[in-house]
Design a protein around this motif. Structure first.
Motif, PDB file in Angstrom:
ATOM      1  N   PHE A  65     -12.341 129.345 -11.634  1.00 27.06           N
ATOM      2  CA  PHE A  65     -11.868 130.433 -10.781  1.00 27.06           C
ATOM      3  C   PHE A  65     -10.345 130.438 -10.696  1.00 27.06           C
ATOM      4  O   PHE A  65      -9.695 129.411 -10.863  1.00 27.06           O
ATOM      5  CB  PHE A  65     -12.454 130.284  -9.381  1.00 27.06           C
ATOM      6  N   GLN A  66      -9.833 131.624 -10.413  1.00 25.21           N
ATOM      7  CA  GLN A  66      -8.387 131.768 -10.285  1.00 25.21           C
ATOM      8  C   GLN A  66      -7.855 130.930  -9.126  1.00 25.21           C
ATOM      9  O   GLN A  66      -6.928 130.155  -9.274  1.00 25.21           O
ATOM     10  CB  GLN A  66      -8.055 133.241 -10.069  1.00 25.21           C
ATOM     11  N   ASN A  67      -8.488 131.110  -7.953  1.00 26.07           N
ATOM     12  CA  ASN A  67      -8.149 130.241  -6.826  1.00 26.07           C
ATOM     13  C   ASN A  67      -9.191 129.141  -6.828  1.00 26.07           C
ATOM     14  O   ASN A  67     -10.355 129.397  -6.556  1.00 26.07           O
ATOM     15  CB  ASN A  67      -8.220 131.001  -5.515  1.00 26.07           C
ATOM     16  N   LYS A  82      -8.481 141.994 -14.150  1.00 25.80           N
ATOM     17  CA  LYS A  82      -8.929 140.921 -15.051  1.00 25.80           C
ATOM     18  C   LYS A  82      -9.998 140.058 -14.392  1.00 25.80           C
ATOM     19  O   LYS A  82     -11.069 139.838 -14.967  1.00 25.80           O
ATOM     20  CB  LYS A  82      -7.728 140.033 -15.450  1.00 25.80           C
ATOM     21  N   SER A  83      -9.691 139.581 -13.188  1.00 26.31           N
ATOM     22  CA  SER A  83     -10.674 138.732 -12.509  1.00 26.31           C
ATOM     23  C   SER A  83     -11.958 139.504 -12.245  1.00 26.31           C
ATOM     24  O   SER A  83     -13.061 138.960 -12.385  1.00 26.31           O
ATOM     25  CB  SER A  83     -10.108 138.212 -11.191  1.00 26.31           C
ATOM     26  N   SER A  84     -11.811 140.762 -11.881  1.00 29.62           N
ATOM     27  CA  SER A  84     -13.000 141.572 -11.636  1.00 29.62           C
ATOM     28  C   SER A  84     -13.869 141.634 -12.890  1.00 29.62           C
ATOM     29  O   SER A  84     -15.089 141.558 -12.824  1.00 29.62           O
ATOM     30  CB  SER A  84     -12.607 142.982 -11.220  1.00 29.62           C
ATOM     31  N   LEU A  88     -12.699 131.414 -18.216  1.00 30.23           N
ATOM     32  CA  LEU A  88     -11.621 130.694 -17.546  1.00 30.23           C
ATOM     33  C   LEU A  88     -10.643 131.687 -16.929  1.00 30.23           C
ATOM     34  O   LEU A  88     -10.014 132.468 -17.634  1.00 30.23           O
ATOM     35  CB  LEU A  88     -10.879 129.803 -18.550  1.00 30.23           C
ATOM     36  N   ASP A  89     -10.514 131.633 -15.600  1.00 34.03           N
ATOM     37  CA  ASP A  89      -9.617 132.555 -14.907  1.00 34.03           C
ATOM     38  C   ASP A  89      -8.299 131.851 -14.588  1.00 34.03           C
ATOM     39  O   ASP A  89      -8.219 131.071 -13.655  1.00 34.03           O
ATOM     40  CB  ASP A  89     -10.282 133.083 -13.634  1.00 34.03           C
ATOM     41  N   GLU A  90      -7.301 132.127 -15.384  1.00 38.04           N
ATOM     42  CA  GLU A  90      -5.966 131.540 -15.230  1.00 38.04           C
ATOM     43  C   GLU A  90      -6.004 130.028 -15.056  1.00 38.04           C
ATOM     44  O   GLU A  90      -5.541 129.496 -14.043  1.00 38.04           O
ATOM     45  CB  GLU A  90      -5.241 132.198 -14.043  1.00 38.04           C
ATOM     46  N   PRO A  91      -6.504 129.335 -16.049  1.00 39.33           N
ATOM     47  CA  PRO A  91      -6.612 127.875 -15.921  1.00 39.33           C
ATOM     48  C   PRO A  91      -5.259 127.169 -15.900  1.00 39.33           C
ATOM     49  O   PRO A  91      -5.190 126.006 -15.526  1.00 39.33           O
ATOM     50  CB  PRO A  91      -7.405 127.469 -17.167  1.00 39.33           C
TER      51      PRO A  91
HETATM   52 MG   LIG Z   1      -7.114 137.608 -11.109  1.00 39.13          MG
END
Ligand SMILES: [Mg+2]
Ligand SMILES: Nc1ncnc2c1ncn2[C@@H]1O[C@H](COP(=O)(O)OP(=O)(O)OP(=O)(O)O)[C@@H](O)[C@H]1O
Lengths: 308, 355, 273
Positions: free
Chosen positions: C103-105, C61-63, C194-197
């Motif tokens: 970002f996720q992190n 997903k993030s990729s 939005l990556d895992e907000p």
């Molecule tokens: Mg991810």
């Protein structure tokens, strides 16, 4: 052509020493993620401590000055000093800085450089001292006779010693338990911790090994050009070696050392005369810099894409 | 004398943007400037001006330069002294070779020469980070000093590259006394410190800091890391260059390339570590600390040991103390003296009510 | 104040009128050495919609998000943004075209205050140069103030007035995520990734975040691509959902369609592995 080979061989032989010192860097970097700028100072510390002991031991013990016994006694004591230095560094400097950014650790090792240089000179004094390992710096006759090339006995001895050390270290870390643990630590600190590898133990071993490496390099360089502050600059050239070879690669350190050793000598001989000489001082750095522009990950490093 | 911000409301964003939003700080700064511009030249001895205040000011400027690169843009450099050398020799040659070159323009041109060289050596920063870059800057350190020695044109064919700075003249006035040189240095440093403060509180500074803190995120919001890094290299080297020119003209008078060695680069690095990485104020505090410490040490040792002092002990003790302090600050207060100052002020703000 | 902001956003009228395809991904494949992060993935994103990407850990997903704004470069496939094809896009170009992200992190600028972090989001709209900044006077100061006003609107919108001057490093996790959203919003993006907000947030924080996302979408018409593990949230607020597993697309459609897709159910129950 004979002259070219003479220079090349001389360069390669001195490059083996760079490899040795660079290996010390690589080990520390792999085990603790610290880029140890103080490696050069450690070489100086080791050499000066050794000659210092050589001077005072006869007086302390009644052994004959310059004898084999004094040599080995001084060697063992210096090695002990290096281990203490390594362990102290780990305890006092690095442990409190664990989890800090790499750059902070790097700057701390610059501080450490000053500290080590100050302490060792305060103990033993700052004047230049000779160091005799009993091997003369003269050409090997049969090579001179058969190929008309001057190859220094001392260089061959030094390179052999360093080469044996490099090889045994490489084997040690490939095949022993400690070596495997070290590689596990290098891969992933957290994971290594969680399977019960005693990190601090590993660090202490690695710093001691780096100290040992520094001692050998210090003796060899010291014997060639005297034990003096300038040693720190010679040892600093292990830095461009690392850049060429990649910080984490043992073969990289070895090949990088050879390249730097050979190229700086060749450059000095063939380029030097055109620009007034003395380019050995910067050539390795500029070479590394140019190299970085082309291949930032080093000869053996892997290309890395930041994860986000 | 109460240090409070209570009752000082900010009615507009202009006011909120001020360098010193608290009135007491503004007053303090004015008093400080008056002190250094008026009182010091009247009362300070020649020794203080020449051996302490002028070098402290010059090193503050160099430290600001390094702080811009390392503290704000996050690119570690071990070559500051070499960029100072470029500034010194650049200014010297501009004034030597161009008739009627005004002094101030000369040192600015010296700074610009350093900026150019800085950008050239900063190019690798586009692809490498951290200590890789530090090693690359060592190339600048060793190469530049070597080049200045080996190409006699730079020193106008003097032996071993020594140059003697020309007399400083501005609008017909010759700066020959320590007082005048001090005032000139102070004026230049004050202006450039203000400019540096402006840069770091503007978009330029935010771009630098963004690249420092998280370069991928910076790029994603449209900052070009390349531009940010190279502009930091340029501005930083410019500052070091101007500092180097002043070093030659208002401080030493005679300099040689070897004087701008790796040791000096380290000293400047130590100034920002001890003074405060990423702080303009810290650059001043660090410079003062590093200049004063050896002097103080010397005084103390001479008064306690007298002539019994073994030779070389002083310089070794200096190494030990510097090295130890660096480690100490990195462990205990990585933001240096500037943070201690800030903490002190915060305490004062609450005083006499501790909570 | 929000009205003002809505007017300056790209789409004046509010409302979730789903429009044309704005981002079209075709046959994207991405590898890291031997790891196949994405394999032959195609899907599109329509204007003004909330498009979610779900899938188990490591699904890619993030990729996928990183491919969308040029952080990663896929070995194969094309990306059409507003009809223009590109295979290699750098993040800067993505930003100039109106793509912003979180970002996720958390990838905030740790050494800067909340205000400065959000101000960096205005970076592309700032026109003054370094020399003007050096003087901090005239145009540079005017510009600074003008953008500060915009940033204050975002701050009000996300209700983070009280932490303006706080260094972001000192904020709790949930607030950091909010500041990161603020930084992205400050750029007035047309497409927001939005990556895992909501990862790691408590229920209350999640509700707030949900509300903000919906408001952004609703008031400014911003198109949103959302990665989220909380199925409740995803099914609630998405218009369409893509499901990835082991780098492959295994489902695509409205929340209801996806919910009832046997492949998806299998992947989530672990039956297929
Ligand atoms: Mg991810
Ligand atoms: N920069 C990178 N370098 C190497 N491998 C990567 C990189 N980024 C992602 N990967 C790999 O690609 C695969 C997909 O990772 P990705 O982060 O896209 O998964 P994800 O669906 O976001 O997972 P999660 O739910 O855990 O965030 C993983 O195997 C991961 O290890």
């Amino acid at each position: 052509m004979g002259f070219f080979f003479e220079v090349l061989i001389g360069g390669l032989l001195s490059g083996v020493l760079y490899s040795l010192v660079a290996l010390g860097f690589v080990l520390i970097y792999k085990a603790s993620g610290v880029f140890n700028f103080a490696q050069g100072a450690m070489v100086f510390f080791a050499a000066l401590t050794f000659v210092g002991f050589m001077e005072v031991l006869p007086g302390w013990t009644g052994l004959e000055a310059g004898s084999r016994a004094v040599f080995w006694f001084a060697f063992v004591l210096s090695l002990g000093a290096m281990v203490v230095l390594g362990v102290l560094t780990e305890r006092v400097v690095l442990r409190p800085l664990v989890n800090q950014p790499h750059i902070t650790l790097f700057m701390a090792t610059i501080g450490l450089t000053f500290l080590i240089e100050g302490i060792v000179q305060a103990i033993w004094g700052s004047h230049v001292r000779g160091l005799d390992l009993g091997i003369t710096d003269e050409p090997i006759e049969w090579i001179l006779d058969s190929a008309d090339i001057i190859v220094s006995k001392f260089d061959v001895f030094a390179a052999t010693l360093a080469g044996v050390l490099v090889a045994s270290l490489a084997l040690f870390f490939q095949y022993t338990k400690v070596g495997r643990a070290l590689r596990a630590v290098a891969d992933d600190h957290q994971a290594a911790l969680s399977i019960g590898i005693p990190l601090q133990h590993i660090w202490a071993i690695v710093w001691s090994v780096a100290g040992f490496v520094a001692l050998v390099a210090g003796l060899i360089w010291g014997a060639r050009s005297g034990v003096q502050f300038a040693l720190t600059f010679t040892a600093l050239k292990a830095l461009p070696v690392l850049i060429l070879g990649g910080f984490t690669s043992v073969p990289g350190a070895i090949v990088g050392g050879l390249i730097i050793g050979a190229s700086e000598k060749l450059a000095e001989v063939y380029l030097g005369p055109f620009v007034g000489g003395g380019i050995e001082g910067w050539f390795p750095y500029v070479l590394a810099l140019l190299f970085l522009l082309v291949r930032p990950e080093g000869l053996f490093g892997e290309k890395h894409i930041d994860r986000v | 004398m109460l240090y409070r911000e209570a009752g000082q409301f900010k009615a507009s964003y202009e006011e909120d943007q001020q360098i010193f939003p608290i009135r007491q700080d503004r007053v303090g700064m004015a008093v400080l400037l008056a002190f250094f511009f008026l009182a010091v030249p009247m009362f300070a001895s020649q020794y203080w001006l020449q051996a302490i205040l002028i070098p402290v000011l010059i090193f503050s400027l160099a430290a600001i330069g390094l702080n811009i690169l390392t503290g704000y843009a996050g690119q570690l450099s071990l070559g500051s002294a070499a960029f100072m050398a470029v500034g010194a020799f650049g200014a010297y040659n501009f004034m030597l070779r161009i008739d009627g070159m005004p002094f101030l323009l000369g040192i600015v041109l010296g700074g610009l020469s350093a900026a150019l060289v800085g950008v050239a050596f900063g190019l690798p920063s586009l692809r490498i980070k951290g200590f890789y870059l530090a090693v690359a800057t060592l190339a600048a350190q060793f190469f530049i000093v070597w080049a200045l020695v080996k190409f006699p044109w730079f020193s106008n064919y003097s032996s071993s590259g020594v140059i003697s700075a020309q007399e400083i003249q501005i609008l017909g006035y010759a700066f020959t006394t320590p007082e005048s040189k001090y005032l000139l240095t102070l004026a230049v440093v004050t202006v450039f410190a203000l400019v540096a403060k402006n840069l770091v509180r503007s978009t330029t500074g935010r771009r630098w800091m963004a690249v420092r803190d998280m370069d991928v995120a910076a790029e994603v919001i449209g900052i070009r890391p390349m531009r940010a890094k190279l502009s930091a290299f340029a501005v930083s080297s410019f500052y070091c260059g101007v500092a180097g020119a002043l070093y030659a003209y208002t401080y030493l008078g005679t300099v040689e390339p070897e004087g701008f060695n790796l040791d000096l680069s380290f000293k400047i690095l130590f100034m920002i570590i001890i003074g405060g990485v990423g702080s303009i104020l810290g650059s001043f505090l660090g410079a003062a600390f590093i200049v004063l410490l050896p002097i103080l040490l010397n005084v103390v040792m001479h008064s306690t040991l007298g002539s019994a002092m073994p030779p070389g002990l002083g310089s070794n003790l200096e190494l030990i103390i510097f090295g130890g302090l660096i480690i100490f600050f990195l462990i205990v207060e990585p933001h240096g003296l500037a943070r201690l100052w800030q903490l002190g002020k915060d305490k004062l703000r609450l005083w006499p009510f501790p909570h | 104040m929000m009205n003002e902001m809505a007017q300056t956003a790209t789409l004046p009228e509010s409302g979730r009128r789903i429009g044309e395809v704005i981002l079209d991904l075709k046959n994207i494949s991405l590898r890291f050495g031997g790891v196949k992060a994405l394999t032959d993935i195609s899907f599109d994103v329509r204007e003004h919609e909330i498009r979610s990407i779900i899938g188990p850990n490591g699904a890619g997903k993030s990729s996928m998000l990183n491919v969308m704004n040029g952080v990663y470069h896929p070995q194969e496939g094309t990306i059409l943004f507003r009809g223009e094809p590109r295979q290699q896009m750098d993040p800067h170009m993505a930003a100039t075209q109106g793509i912003a992200r979180t970002f996720q992190n958390i990838a905030l600028f740790k050494g800067m205050s909340v205000l400065d972090n959000i101000m960096t989001g205005r970076n592309l709209k700032m026109k003054t140069n370094l020399f003007q900044h050096a003087l901090f006077w005239g145009a540079a100061q005017r510009e600074e103030i003008e953008h500060r006003k915009k940033v204050e609107e975002v701050i009000d919108f996300l209700e983070i007035q009280s932490i303006r001057k706080t260094p972001v490093g000192r904020l709790p996790y949930g607030l950091q995520k909010r500041v990161e959203l603020a930084r992205a919003l400050a750029a007035e993006p047309t497409l927001l990734l939005l990556d895992e907000p909501m990862a790691g947030m408590n229920v209350e924080e999640k509700q707030d975040m949900c509300r903000f996302i919906l408001d952004v979408n609703d008031q400014f018409g911003t198109t949103i691509v959302l990665i989220e593990h909380d199925m409740g949230v995803v099914m609630d607020i998405s218009d369409r959902v893509v499901v990835l597993d082991y780098g492959k697309k295994i489902g695509d459609g409205t929340p209801d369609e996806v919910k009832n897709d046997p492949d998806v159910i299998a992947a989530y129950l672990g039956a297929s592995h």
